[in-house]
Design an enzyme around this catalytic site. Structure first.
Site, PDB file in Angstrom:
ATOM      1  N   CYS A 113       1.185  -1.340  -0.239  1.00 37.40           N
ATOM      2  CA  CYS A 113       0.079  -0.144   0.385  1.00 37.40           C
ATOM      3  C   CYS A 113       1.184   1.757   0.329  1.00 37.40           C
ATOM      4  CB  CYS A 113      -1.527   0.085   0.824  1.00 37.40           C
ATOM      5  SG  CYS A 113      -2.394   1.585   0.633  1.00 37.40           S
ATOM      6  N   HIS A 199      -3.796  -5.028   1.002  1.00 41.31           N
ATOM      7  CA  HIS A 199      -3.142  -5.559   2.314  1.00 41.31           C
ATOM      8  C   HIS A 199      -2.648  -6.791   2.195  1.00 41.31           C
ATOM      9  CE1 HIS A 199      -1.940  -1.018   3.961  1.00 41.31           C
ATOM     10  NE2 HIS A 199      -3.610  -0.759   3.617  1.00 41.31           N
ATOM     11  N   GLU A 201      -2.035  -8.672   5.225  1.00 36.51           N
ATOM     12  CA  GLU A 201      -1.175  -7.578   6.319  1.00 36.51           C
ATOM     13  C   GLU A 201      -2.588  -8.125   6.669  1.00 36.51           C
ATOM     14  OE1 GLU A 201      -1.227  -3.814   5.793  1.00 36.51           O
ATOM     15  OE2 GLU A 201      -0.853  -6.001   4.565  1.00 36.51           O
TER      16      GLU A 201
END
Length: 252
Positions: A113, A199, A201
């Site tokens: 990002c 993202h 994560e």
């Protein structure tokens, strides 16, 4: 026994309070993802799920501390609420470090990002606000041929939380994919780097909390929030993406 993989997490922000307390900063968020992805990789002779990762975290915003490149094998640039196009001293320092890491032939890079945009900026590409607005929660990315080869899927599903973009590709990188809202969804150089605008994560709890807080602050409309909330819990390919990065680092 295979040597440990030394990964430095460049923490470009601090998660919101509830998430920070649960995971222990972005180092904790990425550590969990990397551990899960090491298990999914399922090559313990190359990367042991129990002992194979040596993960360090670096506060590049407040402390402005960085690893010595000779002491790590790879760097991860996290996301951030900050603007990748700003000229704050810590951001300029991050851009310079990222450029040096890119130029080091040994260092591998995984950029997420804001970090994806910082790397694009370090390589001379304009970054800034997306005229198409926000991209939120689990969205589909249309993969390029290279993207399908790298990730091993026909279409990528990934959490998004951004209103900034890279406006193009550095000449030396290959596109990984695009979406209707964002043309530059990922950059790739074999044996060197993988970046994604989304993202990998993020998890449902992280997305739910961000939606709640940003709606309460007036940043998101109720309609945007409701639409994003419907997709916050969908299955996504965060582990698929990170396995691809581990393969890149290991030369698989």
């Amino acid at each position: 026994m295979a040597p440990q993989l030394r990964i430095a997490i460049l923490e470009c922000d601090t998660p919101v309070d509830k998430i920070n307390a649960k995971y222990g900063g972005y180092r904790g968020v990425f550590t969990r993802l990397l551990q899960e992805s090491t298990v999914a990789l399922n090559q313990p002779e190359r990367l042991d799920p129990e002992t194979g990762l040596d993960i360090s975290g670096w506060d590049v915003v407040t402390a402005q501390e960085y690893p010595n490149l000779e002491d790590v094998d790879a760097i991860v640039l996290s996301g951030s609420k900050h603007d990748s196009f700003a000229d704050h001293p810590w951001i300029l320092k991050l851009v310079d470090f990222t450029r040096r890491a890119y130029e080091d032939p040994r260092i591998k890079i995984f950029a997420i990002c804001f970090g994806h945009q910082i790397l694009a900026r370090a390589l001379g590409v304009k970054v800034g606000r997306n005229p198409k607005g926000w991209e939120l929660a689990v969205c589909e990315v249309d993969l390029s041929e290279t993207g399908r080869e790298v990730f091993g899927v026909d279409k990528l599903r990934i959490h998004q939380m951004h209103q900034d973009i890279a406006y193009g590709y550095p000449s030396e990188v290959v596109s990984l994919g695009s979406s209707p809202t964002c043309a530059v969804q990922g950059m790739y150089i074999p044996g060197k780097m993988i970046t994604v605008q989304g993202h990998p994560e993020f998890r449902e709890d992280i997305m739910d909390e961000l939606i709640r807080l940003r709606t309460a602050s007036g940043l998101f409309s109720q309609e945007m929030a409701a639409d994003a909330a419907r997709r916050a819990g969908l299955a996504h390919d965060g582990v698929v993406i990170t396995v691809a990065f581990l393969k890149l680092v290991l030369g698989l």
